[in-house]
Design an enzyme around this catalytic site. Sequence first.
Site, short mmCIF file in Angstrom:
data_model
loop_
_atom_site.label_atom_id
_atom_site.label_comp_id
_atom_site.label_asym_id
_atom_site.label_seq_id
_atom_site.Cartn_x
_atom_site.Cartn_y
_atom_site.Cartn_z
N GLU A 149 48.65 37.84 46.10
CA GLU A 149 47.49 38.68 46.41
C GLU A 149 47.38 39.82 45.42
OE1 GLU A 149 47.03 38.47 51.21
OE2 GLU A 149 48.79 39.55 50.50
N CYS A 150 46.24 39.98 44.81
CA CYS A 150 45.88 41.14 44.00
C CYS A 150 46.92 41.42 42.90
CB CYS A 150 45.66 42.36 44.91
SG CYS A 150 44.66 43.66 44.15
N GLY A 151 47.82 42.37 43.12
CA GLY A 151 48.83 42.66 42.11
C GLY A 151 49.66 41.44 41.78
N ALA B 112 44.69 35.35 44.83
CA ALA B 112 43.37 35.91 45.07
C ALA B 112 43.43 37.43 45.03
CB ALA B 112 42.82 35.46 46.43
#
Length: 468
Positions: A332-334, A439
């Site tokens: 996720e993200c990072g 994502a």
Amino acid sequence: MIRIPRLVLAGLSGGSGKTIVSLGLTRAWVNQGLAVAPFKKGPDYIDAAWLSLAAKRAASNLDPFLMDEAAMAALFAHKAQGADLAFTEGNRGLFDGGDVQGTFSTSQLARSLASPLILVIDATKMTRTVAAIVQGCANFEPGLDLAGVILNRTAGDRHRRILRDAIEHYTGVPVLGMLPKMRENPIPERHMGLISNREYAGQDAILEGIATVVGDSCDLERLLEIARRAPALADPHHSIWPESVTAEKPRIGYVLDAALWFYYQENLEALRRAGAELVEVSLLSEAQWPKLDGLYLGGGFPETQAQALADNAAARDRVRNISSAGLPVYAECGGFMYLCEELHADGKIYPMAGVFPLATTLCARPQGLGYAEASVVAANPFHPVGTTLKGHEFHYSRCLARSRYTGHGDKPVFALRMERGSGMLDGLDGVVAGNTFAAYTHIHALGARHWAENFVREAARVKTARTR
């Protein structure tokens, strides 16, 4: 019916001082020997982490968008069990939500929990006007129990006297605290809010200092009395956790270090209850990892550790090999930023794990901010096609369609079509490579009930195949 002493603390807007007040009250009560169950309204990792430190127990996030009301009530009852007080810090302004009706607002949460609400107001350069604000808030929404106010950034004894007299004369709402102006924020901020507790030394001393100021300025006992008068709640009798899907006990590693540490505790608990053994691993350490059957990379601040992440070539190779071997990898993200080929930040280009033929670049302004909703449009191990995911985004990086290596390899497959939010490229999110999914959209396990079971089931399949 169950009895849970409880308070929700809200502000008129971001920056009102509610986080400092929340941390100070929580630690002050803990210092009195009370067990405080901390909660943070909204999709916020950083404030929740500081609340966990203040309470000396893990905080949970409550969010009417990310989970339905039954799940939220059950989570609240579960985490507050055995505590002397359940304390929830709101987010944004008290009535601010997703639409003109204030859907998903802190006030909606307070009404849903039948909780007394305390309002923090920045009293800078204001006297009698504060009474009109309090009166307006008290009468704005039917069913809201505005039980008291705490005034922040007061200028002196005379200022405090006028403020108290005006509020109590015109509104009847009690003033339960008046904090002086602080010369500087005890916890500095940056582009994503407060500095991470993982990057700031002396956290406990900071919290003790805040607790002293807030404890000396607020009526702790009266606040507790208000919390204890909260009405009994119906026992939810609602199962929020997945059943174990395997007897294999697959081992899933999750990255927990200064680069990646954004995890909802409920996501980790859901994986355990679905049958996984969880182990902490680091992308920054030279230590060897145990044999894994799956890998979870949360969000965080890879940009603040970019050089260290680039220098640890062994970890980058390890993650790339785990992905290419077909183990389930969820990011996720990072975590997504780390799985790309490059991270562009501060005029430099840092090599990352290279799982996806993409790069990310850090920007001066948010590139994705707020609640997100996406349709699952391509096959992946975690989210069934046709599912609608609710989540949130908060990132200052954006995805680049090509790295400087010209985007070698197959064209990326994106599994999510954004119905609300930014995503990665052209309204798409959720890039997939084999059994690896990444994502910008963060999901909550209690709002995406299939996720933990599918993750653990896939990890168990890997373990079984290896054993055979």
